[in-house]
Enzyme design. Structure first.
Site, PDB file in Angstrom:
ATOM      1  N   ASP A   1     -13.486   2.492   2.050  1.00  0.00           N
ATOM      2  CA  ASP A   1     -13.869   1.405   1.145  1.00  0.00           C
ATOM      3  C   ASP A   1     -13.612   0.020   1.709  1.00  0.00           C
ATOM      4  O   ASP A   1     -14.034  -0.974   1.109  1.00  0.00           O
ATOM      5  CB  ASP A   1     -13.104   1.548  -0.181  1.00  0.00           C
ATOM      6  CG  ASP A   1     -13.572   2.754  -0.965  1.00  0.00           C
ATOM      7  OD1 ASP A   1     -14.788   2.926  -1.077  1.00  0.00           O
ATOM      8  OD2 ASP A   1     -12.725   3.517  -1.462  1.00  0.00           O
TER       9      ASP A   1
ATOM     10  N   HIS B   1      -4.420   6.244   2.387  1.00  0.00           N
ATOM     11  CA  HIS B   1      -5.174   7.438   2.002  1.00  0.00           C
ATOM     12  C   HIS B   1      -4.208   8.603   1.856  1.00  0.00           C
ATOM     13  O   HIS B   1      -3.264   8.712   2.630  1.00  0.00           O
ATOM     14  CB  HIS B   1      -6.239   7.771   3.057  1.00  0.00           C
ATOM     15  CG  HIS B   1      -7.295   8.674   2.547  1.00  0.00           C
ATOM     16  ND1 HIS B   1      -7.154  10.041   2.529  1.00  0.00           N
ATOM     17  CD2 HIS B   1      -8.514   8.403   2.007  1.00  0.00           C
ATOM     18  CE1 HIS B   1      -8.246  10.567   2.013  1.00  0.00           C
ATOM     19  NE2 HIS B   1      -9.087   9.608   1.681  1.00  0.00           N
TER      20      HIS B   1
HETATM   21  C1  SDX Z   1     -10.982   7.011  -1.692  1.00  0.00           C
HETATM   22  O1  SDX Z   1      -8.882  11.440  -1.479  1.00  0.00           O
HETATM   23  C2  SDX Z   1     -10.013  11.110  -0.965  1.00  0.00           C
HETATM   24  O2  SDX Z   1     -10.552  11.785  -0.129  1.00  0.00           O
HETATM   25  C3  SDX Z   1     -10.618   9.815  -1.513  1.00  0.00           C
HETATM   26  C4  SDX Z   1     -11.788   9.199  -0.723  1.00  0.00           C
HETATM   27  C5  SDX Z   1     -13.055  10.037  -0.840  1.00  0.00           C
HETATM   28  O3  SDX Z   1     -13.930   9.897   0.034  1.00  0.00           O
HETATM   29  O4  SDX Z   1     -13.197  10.751  -1.823  1.00  0.00           O
HETATM   30  O5  SDX Z   1     -11.448   9.053   0.646  1.00  0.00           O
HETATM   31  C6  SDX Z   1     -12.180   7.827  -1.310  1.00  0.00           C
HETATM   32  O6  SDX Z   1     -10.561   7.115  -2.807  1.00  0.00           O
HETATM   33  C7  SDX Z   1     -10.318   6.118  -0.657  1.00  0.00           C
HETATM   34  C8  SDX Z   1      -9.058   5.440  -1.172  1.00  0.00           C
HETATM   35  C9  SDX Z   1      -9.455   4.158  -1.892  1.00  0.00           C
HETATM   36  N1  SDX Z   1      -8.302   3.517  -2.535  1.00  0.00           N
HETATM   37  C10 SDX Z   1      -7.771   2.373  -2.126  1.00  0.00           C
HETATM   38  O7  SDX Z   1      -8.146   1.808  -1.105  1.00  0.00           O
HETATM   39  C11 SDX Z   1      -6.723   1.814  -3.036  1.00  0.00           C
HETATM   40  C12 SDX Z   1      -5.508   1.427  -2.245  1.00  0.00           C
HETATM   41  N2  SDX Z   1      -4.887   2.635  -1.735  1.00  0.00           N
HETATM   42  C13 SDX Z   1      -3.800   3.221  -2.464  1.00  0.00           C
HETATM   43  O8  SDX Z   1      -3.837   3.090  -3.836  1.00  0.00           O
HETATM   44  C14 SDX Z   1      -3.329   4.564  -1.926  1.00  0.00           C
HETATM   45  O9  SDX Z   1      -3.154   4.429  -0.565  1.00  0.00           O
HETATM   46  C15 SDX Z   1      -4.086   5.851  -2.239  1.00  0.00           C
HETATM   47  C16 SDX Z   1      -4.287   6.050  -3.728  1.00  0.00           C
HETATM   48  C17 SDX Z   1      -5.449   5.850  -1.571  1.00  0.00           C
HETATM   49  C18 SDX Z   1      -3.264   7.049  -1.716  1.00  0.00           C
HETATM   50  O10 SDX Z   1      -2.065   7.113  -2.403  1.00  0.00           O
HETATM   51  P1  SDX Z   1      -0.905   8.185  -2.090  1.00  0.00           P
HETATM   52  O11 SDX Z   1      -1.331   9.193  -1.132  1.00  0.00           O
HETATM   53  O12 SDX Z   1      -0.396   8.686  -3.411  1.00  0.00           O
HETATM   54  O13 SDX Z   1       0.197   7.308  -1.379  1.00  0.00           O
HETATM   55  P2  SDX Z   1       1.439   6.675  -2.050  1.00  0.00           P
HETATM   56  O14 SDX Z   1       0.992   5.924  -3.263  1.00  0.00           O
HETATM   57  O15 SDX Z   1       2.462   7.739  -2.264  1.00  0.00           O
HETATM   58  O16 SDX Z   1       1.909   5.631  -0.985  1.00  0.00           O
HETATM   59  C19 SDX Z   1       2.859   5.902   0.020  1.00  0.00           C
HETATM   60  C20 SDX Z   1       3.532   4.590   0.354  1.00  0.00           C
HETATM   61  C21 SDX Z   1       4.138   3.904  -0.878  1.00  0.00           C
HETATM   62  O17 SDX Z   1       5.208   3.104  -0.415  1.00  0.00           O
HETATM   63  P3  SDX Z   1       6.727   3.620  -0.571  1.00  0.00           P
HETATM   64  O18 SDX Z   1       6.914   3.962  -2.047  1.00  0.00           O
HETATM   65  O19 SDX Z   1       6.837   4.864   0.298  1.00  0.00           O
HETATM   66  O20 SDX Z   1       7.581   2.492  -0.150  1.00  0.00           O
HETATM   67  O21 SDX Z   1       2.568   3.647   0.854  1.00  0.00           O
HETATM   68  C22 SDX Z   1       2.441   2.538  -0.047  1.00  0.00           C
HETATM   69  C23 SDX Z   1       3.033   3.008  -1.371  1.00  0.00           C
HETATM   70  O22 SDX Z   1       3.507   1.916  -2.139  1.00  0.00           O
HETATM   71  N3  SDX Z   1       1.018   2.260  -0.174  1.00  0.00           N
HETATM   72  C24 SDX Z   1       0.496   1.041  -0.186  1.00  0.00           C
HETATM   73  C25 SDX Z   1      -0.895   1.214  -0.251  1.00  0.00           C
HETATM   74  N4  SDX Z   1      -1.177   2.531  -0.292  1.00  0.00           N
HETATM   75  C26 SDX Z   1       0.008   3.161  -0.255  1.00  0.00           C
HETATM   76  N5  SDX Z   1       1.066  -0.162  -0.129  1.00  0.00           N
HETATM   77  C27 SDX Z   1       0.232  -1.220  -0.158  1.00  0.00           C
HETATM   78  N6  SDX Z   1      -1.119  -1.135  -0.230  1.00  0.00           N
HETATM   79  C28 SDX Z   1      -1.693   0.082  -0.276  1.00  0.00           C
HETATM   80  N7  SDX Z   1      -3.031   0.187  -0.343  1.00  0.00           N
END
Ligand code: SDX
Length: 436
Positions: free
Chosen positions: A370, A312
């Site tokens: 989710d 998140h």
């Molecule tokens: C919702 O914002 C809100 O409030 C949203 C929400 C709401 O109520 O409105 O809470 C609802 O959208 C919940 C989120 C649902 N999405 C998912 O579950 C999809 C999987 N999650 C990711 O796509 C991700 O975690 C996000 C989009 C939710 C957040 O992305 P960020 O903040 O941009 O984080 P990032 O992509 O910069 O990740 C940081 C690190 C990275 O690794 P490094 O490059 O540092 O090595 O964490 C890793 C990412 O690759 N990472 C994940 C991951 N999420 C982040 N690695 C594996 N699986 C994941 N799910």
């Protein structure tokens, strides 16, 4: 550029290139980090800020929702989400979000009456559905039909009239379940069910989804309670992507129905509200506990595979909604006498393994809202394609509250980010015959 905090709650930026100093005010909220007001920055320095994804940028003041992502805290108008999920109901939470206070008994009764007066949709809207293919994704239908509402309800599209804004807000909250259920009924070829105003919000939605005109539908109270809780848990979440989309659209003066349609489109993506559908697909693909480790290895190799329902932008701790959702998931499965739900076992094991794996621990990746919602919704009989639609139904109140706040906020202007241009410099036009 170096930063230092001044005495009078200002921040001084020192330009190391020119030596010029600029003092910027610090803004203080009720709780949460202080905010640097950078509105004068460009005028005084000629610099813009660069922040793709708005990781460090506040776009608005807001009094609606507060999140402390490090502690895993979520408050609506100051009330903890755990308390609201446990002790309140969705209509009460809608009132709280819209009006800022919990309602008295009389206020709540009136509010419910007012909302239920708007549950039907214009009869002509029924025909609008026929333009869609039967196999259309219900979120595609939601984008289209909600966007079309302004064509049916133009008597509540004057955003400068508070009464029209209120009517549009009530209409959207009331009609979303009706439209969502219609999208489902259309996909399975069953007749649309008119809303029943003797039922509460969650019960009526289940009735419109799963009832048929030729039989009496008996609402299962366990399912209705679970539905209501799911609605509460999704009601608002401050400036998330879809809400920011609604606000950006709203900042142009667009009508509320168009703005909410924009929010629905934004919610659909798998990184946002589409994640609940993606979680179930992922669990289906993993299939068995023995496949979890190889799956997580693929995630860690970053071959494009993500652990859906994890991570998140704001929570670097447990999403408090995921905890409530996990508990509710157990209760629903027990109440439905589902003894073994392989998907839940798989999800629990996946969570356990991920939370003990340094890759996920070091990145502070925890289950989000989710992760468990899809398992409950599946047990309740919802097809996977409807999961994000349910999120949209619940989030409509949050979107519309944030939209109202935007319209009433005198400081807000049209949303218009700037950019760091990296394209070609100005060049001479060459006539087509002379180009090489
Ligand atoms: C919702 O914002 C809100 O409030 C949203 C929400 C709401 O109520 O409105 O809470 C609802 O959208 C919940 C989120 C649902 N999405 C998912 O579950 C999809 C999987 N999650 C990711 O796509 C991700 O975690 C996000 C989009 C939710 C957040 O992305 P960020 O903040 O941009 O984080 P990032 O992509 O910069 O990740 C940081 C690190 C990275 O690794 P490094 O490059 O540092 O090595 O964490 C890793 C990412 O690759 N990472 C994940 C991951 N999420 C982040 N690695 C594996 N699986 C994941 N799910």
């Amino acid at each position: 550029m170096a930063t230092s905090k001044g005495k009078n709650e200002t921040v001084t930026l020192i330009d190391n290139v020119t030596g010029k100093k600029v003092e910027l005010p610090l803004m203080t909220g009720t709780i949460g980090p202080k905010v640097i007001d950078i509105r004068r920055l460009y005028g005084e320095t000629g610099y813009f800020t660069y922040d793709p994804g708005y990781t460090a940028t506040g776009s608005t003041e807001s009094k609606i929702t507060y999140i402390d992502g490090d502690k895993g805290v979520l408050l609506h108008r100051g009330y903890a989400i755990e308390d609201l999920a446990e002790k309140s109901d969705f209509m009460e939470v809608c009132y709280l979000l819209l009006k800022g206070e919990l309602p008295t008994k009389e206020q709540k009764e009136k509010f419910e009456r007012d909302i239920t007066r708007h549950t039907m949709v214009h009869e002509q809207l029924n025909f609008f559905f026929r333009g869609f293919r039967r196999d259309a994704h219900p979120m595609a239908i939601m984008c289209g039909v909600v966007g079309a509402l302004s064509a049916f309800y133009h008597d509540s599209t004057d955003i400068n009239d508070p009464r029209q804004r209120m009517i549009a807000s009530y209409r959207l909250i009331a009609k979303m379940p009706t439209i969502a259920a219609m999208a489902y009924k259309y996909s399975i070829g069953q007749p649309f069910m008119y809303p029943r105003n003797d039922l509460n919000y969650a019960e009526n939605f289940l009735y419109m989804m799963f009832g048929v005109p030729c039989e009496t539908y008996k609402v299962n109270p366990v399912l209705a309670d679970a539905m209501d809780k799911i609605f509460i848990l999704h009601a608002d979440h401050e400036q998330n992507a879809s809400t920011s989309t609604v606000r950006l659209a709203g900042s142009t003066g667009a009508n509320p129905f168009a703005c909410i349609a924009a929010g629905i489109a934004s919610l659909w993506g798998p990184a946002h509200g589409g994640a609940n559908e993606a979680v179930l697909k992922m669990l289906g693909e993993i299939g068995d506990v023995k496949n979890i480790k190889p799956f997580l290895e693929r995630v860690k190799k970053k071959d494009g595979t993500m652990l859906m329902g994890f991570g998140h932008r704001v929570y670097k701790n447990y999403d408090p909604r995921a905890k409530v959702m996990q508990k509710s998931c157990h209760e629903v499965l027990k109440a439905l006498k589902v003894k073994n739900e392989p998907l839940l076992d798989l999800a629990l094991e996946l969570e356990h393994i991920a939370l003990n794996d340094d890759y996920f621990v070091s990145r502070k990746l925890y289950p989000n809202v989710d992760f468990y919602s899809g398992i409950i919704l599946k047990a309740m009989g919802f097809p996977t394609s409807m999961f994000t639609v349910l999120f949209a139904v619940a989030r409509t109140v949050g979107w519309i509250c944030q939209w109202n706040e935007l319209i009433e906020d005198k400081e807000q202007k049209i949303g218009r980010p700037r950019q760091l241009y990296t394209g070609a410099d100005k060049r001479k036009f060459v006539a087509i015959g002379s180009r090489k």
